[in-house]
Write a protein that holds these residues in place. Sequence first.
Motif, PDB file in Angstrom:
ATOM      1  N   HIS A  31     142.123 -42.511  48.708  1.00 43.92           N
ATOM      2  CA  HIS A  31     141.636 -43.123  47.932  1.00 43.92           C
ATOM      3  C   HIS A  31     142.279 -43.992  46.931  1.00 43.92           C
ATOM      4  CE1 HIS A  31     139.169 -40.781  50.339  1.00 43.92           C
ATOM      5  NE2 HIS A  31     137.898 -41.703  50.883  1.00 43.92           N
ATOM      6  N   ASP A  32     143.364 -43.949  46.771  1.00 43.20           N
ATOM      7  CA  ASP A  32     144.649 -44.417  45.407  1.00 43.20           C
ATOM      8  C   ASP A  32     143.673 -45.979  45.815  1.00 43.20           C
ATOM      9  OD1 ASP A  32     147.191 -46.117  44.593  1.00 43.20           O
ATOM     10  OD2 ASP A  32     145.654 -45.086  43.700  1.00 43.20           O
ATOM     11  N   ALA A  33     143.917 -46.188  46.637  1.00 41.50           N
ATOM     12  CA  ALA A  33     143.648 -48.399  47.033  1.00 41.50           C
ATOM     13  C   ALA A  33     142.270 -48.504  47.614  1.00 41.50           C
ATOM     14  CB  ALA A  33     144.919 -48.326  48.505  1.00 41.50           C
ATOM     15  N   ILE A  34     141.768 -49.544  46.757  1.00 38.44           N
ATOM     16  CA  ILE A  34     140.429 -49.410  47.039  1.00 38.44           C
ATOM     17  C   ILE A  34     140.540 -51.319  47.017  1.00 38.44           C
ATOM     18  CG2 ILE A  34     137.996 -50.167  46.002  1.00 38.44           C
ATOM     19  CD1 ILE A  34     138.462 -47.252  46.788  1.00 38.44           C
ATOM     20  N   GLY A  35     140.357 -51.661  48.340  1.00 36.47           N
ATOM     21  CA  GLY A  35     140.112 -53.540  48.934  1.00 36.47           C
ATOM     22  C   GLY A  35     138.702 -53.568  48.595  1.00 36.47           C
ATOM     23  N   TRP A  36     138.305 -55.060  48.917  1.00 35.65           N
ATOM     24  CA  TRP A  36     137.357 -55.628  49.431  1.00 35.65           C
ATOM     25  C   TRP A  36     137.368 -56.921  50.816  1.00 35.65           C
ATOM     26  CZ3 TRP A  36     132.689 -55.499  46.700  1.00 35.65           C
ATOM     27  CH2 TRP A  36     132.639 -54.759  45.720  1.00 35.65           C
ATOM     28  N   PHE A  37     136.522 -57.153  50.994  1.00 37.87           N
ATOM     29  CA  PHE A  37     136.473 -57.469  52.059  1.00 37.87           C
ATOM     30  C   PHE A  37     135.479 -58.293  52.476  1.00 37.87           C
ATOM     31  CE2 PHE A  37     140.103 -55.795  55.384  1.00 37.87           C
ATOM     32  CZ  PHE A  37     140.424 -54.274  54.232  1.00 37.87           C
ATOM     33  N   ARG A  38     135.525 -59.087  53.471  1.00 37.36           N
ATOM     34  CA  ARG A  38     134.067 -60.180  52.976  1.00 37.36           C
ATOM     35  C   ARG A  38     133.711 -60.482  53.883  1.00 37.36           C
ATOM     36  NH1 ARG A  38     135.315 -65.302  49.749  1.00 37.36           N
ATOM     37  NH2 ARG A  38     136.835 -66.387  50.883  1.00 37.36           N
ATOM     38  N   GLN A  39     132.149 -60.537  55.250  1.00 40.47           N
ATOM     39  CA  GLN A  39     132.227 -61.557  56.039  1.00 40.47           C
ATOM     40  C   GLN A  39     130.747 -62.553  56.096  1.00 40.47           C
ATOM     41  OE1 GLN A  39     130.909 -58.101  58.884  1.00 40.47           O
ATOM     42  NE2 GLN A  39     131.468 -59.883  61.184  1.00 40.47           N
ATOM     43  N   ALA A  40     131.408 -63.468  55.976  1.00 42.45           N
ATOM     44  CA  ALA A  40     130.597 -65.040  56.141  1.00 42.45           C
ATOM     45  C   ALA A  40     129.437 -65.190  57.637  1.00 42.45           C
ATOM     46  CB  ALA A  40     131.320 -66.332  56.181  1.00 42.45           C
ATOM     47  N   PRO A  41     128.700 -64.929  57.478  1.00 45.94           N
ATOM     48  CA  PRO A  41     128.070 -65.729  58.483  1.00 45.94           C
ATOM     49  C   PRO A  41     128.131 -65.886  60.391  1.00 45.94           C
ATOM     50  CG  PRO A  41     126.866 -66.402  56.392  1.00 45.94           C
ATOM     51  CD  PRO A  41     128.002 -65.880  56.058  1.00 45.94           C
ATOM     52  N   GLY A  42     128.900 -65.751  60.229  1.00 39.47           N
ATOM     53  CA  GLY A  42     129.472 -66.117  62.021  1.00 39.47           C
ATOM     54  C   GLY A  42     130.876 -65.490  62.162  1.00 39.47           C
ATOM     55  N   LYS A  43     131.532 -65.043  60.722  1.00 42.51           N
ATOM     56  CA  LYS A  43     133.007 -65.188  61.528  1.00 42.51           C
ATOM     57  C   LYS A  43     133.698 -63.479  61.529  1.00 42.51           C
ATOM     58  CE  LYS A  43     133.185 -69.199  58.837  1.00 42.51           C
ATOM     59  NZ  LYS A  43     133.858 -70.173  57.230  1.00 42.51           N
ATOM     60  N   GLU A  44     134.602 -63.841  61.817  1.00 45.63           N
ATOM     61  CA  GLU A  44     135.082 -62.027  61.497  1.00 45.63           C
ATOM     62  C   GLU A  44     135.175 -62.075  59.262  1.00 45.63           C
ATOM     63  OE1 GLU A  44     137.762 -62.504  64.941  1.00 45.63           O
ATOM     64  OE2 GLU A  44     138.788 -61.447  63.148  1.00 45.63           O
ATOM     65  N   ARG A  45     135.603 -59.617  59.845  1.00 44.76           N
ATOM     66  CA  ARG A  45     135.390 -59.857  58.527  1.00 44.76           C
ATOM     67  C   ARG A  45     136.949 -60.490  57.782  1.00 44.76           C
ATOM     68  NH1 ARG A  45     132.986 -53.993  57.301  1.00 44.76           N
ATOM     69  NH2 ARG A  45     131.130 -54.489  58.489  1.00 44.76           N
ATOM     70  N   GLU A  46     136.987 -60.578  56.521  1.00 45.91           N
ATOM     71  CA  GLU A  46     138.577 -60.998  56.174  1.00 45.91           C
ATOM     72  C   GLU A  46     139.085 -59.952  54.857  1.00 45.91           C
ATOM     73  OE1 GLU A  46     138.943 -64.608  54.934  1.00 45.91           O
ATOM     74  OE2 GLU A  46     137.273 -64.695  53.294  1.00 45.91           O
ATOM     75  N   ALA A  47     140.549 -59.789  54.907  1.00 45.49           N
ATOM     76  CA  ALA A  47     140.088 -59.157  53.746  1.00 45.49           C
ATOM     77  C   ALA A  47     140.427 -60.193  52.512  1.00 45.49           C
ATOM     78  CB  ALA A  47     141.895 -58.743  53.654  1.00 45.49           C
ATOM     79  N   VAL A  48     140.183 -60.063  50.863  1.00 42.72           N
ATOM     80  CA  VAL A  48     139.917 -60.488  50.168  1.00 42.72           C
ATOM     81  C   VAL A  48     140.677 -59.939  49.149  1.00 42.72           C
ATOM     82  CG1 VAL A  48     138.540 -61.412  48.296  1.00 42.72           C
ATOM     83  CG2 VAL A  48     137.777 -60.514  50.474  1.00 42.72           C
ATOM     84  N   LEU A  49     141.057 -59.117  48.790  1.00 44.62           N
ATOM     85  CA  LEU A  49     141.853 -58.561  47.624  1.00 44.62           C
ATOM     86  C   LEU A  49     141.684 -56.944  47.408  1.00 44.62           C
ATOM     87  CD1 LEU A  49     140.137 -60.325  44.490  1.00 44.62           C
ATOM     88  CD2 LEU A  49     142.831 -59.824  45.040  1.00 44.62           C
ATOM     89  N   CYS A  50     143.215 -56.024  46.411  1.00 39.53           N
ATOM     90  CA  CYS A  50     142.679 -54.970  46.932  1.00 39.53           C
ATOM     91  C   CYS A  50     143.765 -54.458  45.606  1.00 39.53           C
ATOM     92  CB  CYS A  50     143.887 -54.168  48.496  1.00 39.53           C
ATOM     93  SG  CYS A  50     144.157 -53.098  48.549  1.00 39.53           S
ATOM     94  N   ILE A  51     143.787 -53.418  44.983  1.00 36.13           N
ATOM     95  CA  ILE A  51     144.175 -52.606  44.225  1.00 36.13           C
ATOM     96  C   ILE A  51     144.633 -51.560  44.211  1.00 36.13           C
ATOM     97  CG2 ILE A  51     141.924 -51.924  42.877  1.00 36.13           C
ATOM     98  CD1 ILE A  51     143.630 -52.599  39.909  1.00 36.13           C
ATOM     99  N   GLU A  52     145.634 -51.323  43.949  1.00 36.83           N
ATOM    100  CA  GLU A  52     146.351 -49.622  44.336  1.00 36.83           C
ATOM    101  C   GLU A  52     146.200 -48.801  43.054  1.00 36.83           C
ATOM    102  OE1 GLU A  52     150.146 -49.775  46.125  1.00 36.83           O
ATOM    103  OE2 GLU A  52     149.300 -50.195  47.918  1.00 36.83           O
ATOM    104  N   ARG A  53     145.266 -47.991  42.443  1.00 37.96           N
ATOM    105  CA  ARG A  53     144.308 -47.846  41.443  1.00 37.96           C
ATOM    106  C   ARG A  53     145.465 -46.932  40.385  1.00 37.96           C
ATOM    107  NH1 ARG A  53     140.344 -43.978  41.112  1.00 37.96           N
ATOM    108  NH2 ARG A  53     141.731 -43.042  42.648  1.00 37.96           N
TER     109      ARG A  53
END
Length: 123
Positions: A31-53
């Motif tokens: 789990h070296d990489a932690i990414g943030w995703f988001r899902q807005a109402p009525g939309k598909e989940r999208e990747a936002v940011l990620c960090i490799e620790r």
Amino acid sequence: EVQLQASGGGLVQAGGSLRLSCTASGFTTRHDAIGWFRQAPGKEREAVLCIERSDGRIYYYADSVKGRFTISSDIARNTVTLQMNSLKLSDTAVYFCAGDQECSVYQRDFHTWGQGTLVTVSS
């Protein structure tokens, strides 16, 4: 088994800031990489940011957040933070953190997920 806990969501006015945290019960090299995703109402989940620790490498996947969102890692506290500034109405979404070996824009590449935290931006 590593578990991720996302927190920090809430209601904020446009232009404001929020800080989301993703805390792990115990990070491993898987789990070296932690990414943030988001899902807005009525939309598909999208990747936002990620960090490799391990090396601090950061990947921006959503052009709309460049210059406004930053990601950081506190290895000692097993926490990855998403700092969100200058929030817009369009940032309203459920935000998820996810972990795996490498950063990726694809959800399918992450095998450990947090439960999501709701961010609501109001006018």
